[in-house]
Design an enzyme around this catalytic site. Structure first.
Site, PDB file in Angstrom:
ATOM      1  N   GLU A  11      48.446   8.005   5.238  1.00 41.66           N
ATOM      2  CA  GLU A  11      47.615   8.293   6.516  1.00 41.66           C
ATOM      3  C   GLU A  11      48.225   7.922   7.903  1.00 41.66           C
ATOM      4  OE1 GLU A  11      44.792   9.898   6.664  1.00 41.66           O
ATOM      5  OE2 GLU A  11      43.541   9.374   4.685  1.00 41.66           O
ATOM      6  N   ILE A  38      39.883  19.279  10.704  1.00 42.90           N
ATOM      7  CA  ILE A  38      40.979  19.232   9.449  1.00 42.90           C
ATOM      8  C   ILE A  38      40.574  17.824   8.540  1.00 42.90           C
ATOM      9  CG2 ILE A  38      43.195  18.410   9.037  1.00 42.90           C
ATOM     10  CD1 ILE A  38      44.028  20.086  11.723  1.00 42.90           C
ATOM     11  N   HIS A  39      40.317  17.993   7.368  1.00 44.79           N
ATOM     12  CA  HIS A  39      40.019  16.968   6.417  1.00 44.79           C
ATOM     13  C   HIS A  39      40.863  16.771   5.335  1.00 44.79           C
ATOM     14  CE1 HIS A  39      35.753  16.519   8.339  1.00 44.79           C
ATOM     15  NE2 HIS A  39      35.772  17.692   8.369  1.00 44.79           N
ATOM     16  N   ARG A  40      40.818  15.572   4.642  1.00 45.18           N
ATOM     17  CA  ARG A  40      41.648  15.256   3.524  1.00 45.18           C
ATOM     18  C   ARG A  40      41.111  16.051   2.333  1.00 45.18           C
ATOM     19  NH1 ARG A  40      41.917   9.016   3.213  1.00 45.18           N
ATOM     20  NH2 ARG A  40      40.547   9.014   1.186  1.00 45.18           N
ATOM     21  N   ASP A  78      31.580  24.748  13.261  1.00 46.26           N
ATOM     22  CA  ASP A  78      32.514  23.606  13.667  1.00 46.26           C
ATOM     23  C   ASP A  78      33.724  23.425  12.751  1.00 46.26           C
ATOM     24  OD1 ASP A  78      32.657  20.833  14.997  1.00 46.26           O
ATOM     25  OD2 ASP A  78      33.355  20.493  12.923  1.00 46.26           O
ATOM     26  N   GLU A  82      34.817  24.365  18.495  1.00 50.68           N
ATOM     27  CA  GLU A  82      36.199  23.914  18.910  1.00 50.68           C
ATOM     28  C   GLU A  82      37.192  25.355  18.872  1.00 50.68           C
ATOM     29  OE1 GLU A  82      34.570  22.377  16.658  1.00 50.68           O
ATOM     30  OE2 GLU A  82      34.562  20.087  17.151  1.00 50.68           O
TER      31      GLU A  82
END
Length: 511
Positions: free
Chosen positions: A304, A184-186, A181, A248
């Site tokens: 954000e 996009i993460h922080r 998988d 994805e």
């Protein structure tokens, strides 16, 4: 300063003649060929707050506090403290530019993405010796290794928890099945070889992490930066469009008509994107947590997508970095969190997911779906419907309900008729002003899961809500009732070719 800022229209012929895009560098080459899409500067910039502050005025757009604007992508070629680095921001910060990079007219991006989801092409693996992302290797075991000195991760505002990797695409695998998988993460740089990672509820890689943690095991991941934009946008689809086990990266394959190339990492048992500019290899440690702002104590995380500075999280998982691999003269790619680039990344996949579901349920009834930039591509959608009978008054509202079911983070839906341009906010507001009555044209769906980063979705704002991230969802039916359609017909103007009268506005005189 080298400037390419003339106004430009992306004609189909320009797209057809362009060389294929297969990585960030070929994407930039395409932008360089179109006036107004890339701005390069040799002026030194500080990655701490200044870089984002500059781009806020140049081209961030989105939900960024005004003044801001839509503008070109921007390459900073001199970074304070990082003499060998370049930083790119805003690659996808306009729908026009995304259309250029994905070989589609901007108004057809929804349909282009929808087709790619229906025709995925799985990634393939290439040999390490053939991978540009491993031209330069830095091992964390080297005593001189320091992530903070190696990568110019920007701090977007002076109250950020620290430097963030804003476009780090994390690749992880299910410990049981091996299914991969990407998300996009922080990611906040916490030390010489440590990053914190924030997971919004329901993210698949977080499920992988939890499974590994229950076994007392670390989860190997790669963080891929500087990519073909098809990879970033394809990675932003969510369930149910991309259910658990769906890779994805195959959407990017569908967009390009060929598989994304992966390569084995040099230090962990994971894959990396072969043509990335920068790859961070590491492991998410089991049962280790850090305070997100442990180095700054600002109380904030970073800006954000809703336009607010999110609160620093008191307990986040830790990635222990094992290696950083790069292309020669690597480009660091970033974004301004609340800007238009987030709308492109999150919004176009949102549109495609909703469009596919509505086309399956009501073929031909919905012409367009626009995930509006005011909602950061997540919270607000405008849906254009084609009413043919009185029965379609109900079908329009059913379409809104389907949209809310397909994309769980969607908060508000605006329905408009076929004569209203969903991409033109003034036109949408005109429909709301003249075809909408609040007490009869509004549907309320209370206490449904939404998004934790919207500060209004909290019991403090609305005591009826049971927890943060639960919201009242709303459908604004701004379509004219079918039986009154004659009273809502817009004034009809004569169709005239304006080019002979204003060739400078329309690209020439065709007489």
């Amino acid at each position: 300063m080298n400037s390419r800022t003339d106004a430009a229209k992306l004609e189909p012929s320009a797209i057809d003649a362009a060389e294929p895009v297969n990585d960030l560098r070929s994407a930039l080459k395409r932008l360089c060929a179109v006036p107004g899409q890339l701005l390069e500067t040799d002026r030194e910039v500080d990655p701490h707050a200044e870089l984002a502050g500059v781009y806020k005025r140049i081209g961030a757009g989105g939900t960024v506090q005004r003044p801001t604007r839509l503008g070109p992508a921007m390459m900073f070629k001199r970074i304070k403290g990082y003499p060998q680095s370049r930083v790119l921001v805003g690659l996808m910060a306009s729908r026009e530019r995304v259309g250029l990079l994905l070989d589609a007219e901007p108004r057809r991006l929804t349909q282009r993405m929808a087709q790619a989801v229906r025709n995925p092409i799985a990634p393939t693996t290439v040999a390490q010796g053939n991978s540009p992302c491993q031209e330069v290797v830095h091992l964390a075991s080297d005593p001189d290794f320091d992530l903070r000195k190696l990568i110019p991760a920007p701090t977007n505002t002076e109250s950020d928890a620290g430097p963030f990797l804003c476009l780090g695409l994390v690749l992880g695998s299910d410990p049981d099945t091996g299914h991969a998988d990407v998300t996009i993460h922080r990611l906040c740089v916490q030390g010489r070889d440590e990053l914190s990672i924030f997971f919004a509820p329901g993210r698949h890689i977080d499920a992988f992490r939890q499974e590994a943690e229950q076994r007392g095991q670390a989860l190997p991941v790669s963080i891929n930066m500087g990519l073909d934009p098809a990879i970033h946008i394809g990675a932003c689809f969510e369930a149910p469009t991309t259910p658990f086990g769906f890779d994805e990266l195959s959407i990017a394959g569908g967009l390009r008509g060929k598989p994304v190339e992966l390569v084995d990492c040099v230090s962990v048992n994971q894959k990396a994107i072969s043509r990335a500019e920068i790859v961070i290899e590491g492991e998410i440690l089991p049962n280790v947590r850090v305070v997100e702002d442990q180095n700054t104590h600002t109380g904030h995380a970073m800006p954000e997508f809703p336009g607010y500075n999110g609160p620093a999280n008191p307990s986040l998982p830790v990635i222990k970095v094992k290696a950083v691999t790069m292309r020669r003269e690597a480009i660091m790619q970033t974004l301004v969190g609340p800007g238009e680039e987030h709308t492109s990344l999150a919004g176009i996949p949102t549109e495609a997911s909703i469009f596919n579901a509505l086309e399956a349920a009501m073929p031909g009834f919905v012409s367009q779906v626009y995930a509006h930039t005011a909602g950061g591509g997540k919270l607000l959608a405008v849906i254009q419907v084609n009413k043919k009978s009185a029965f379609d008054d109900g079908r329009a509202r059913q379409a809104a309900i389907i949209a809310l079911g397909v994309y769980s983070e969607l908060k508000n839906v605006i329905l408009v008729d076929a004569d209203v341009d969903p991409f033109d906010t003034n036109d949408v507001m005109w429909a709301m002003t003249t075809r909408y009555q609040g007490d009869v044209s509004t549907m309320f769906l209370p206490k449904i899961n939404g998004h934790v980063l919207d500060p209004s979705q909290s019991p403090e704002f609305n005591p009826a809500l049971p927890a943060r991230g639960v919201t009242c969802k709303t459908v604004f039916d701004c379509t004219a009732p079918f039986h009154l359609r004659a009273e809502f017909e817009r004034a009809k103007f004569k169709e005239v070719d304006p080019r002979p009268f204003a060739p400078e506005l329309f690209g020439g005189n065709d007489e």
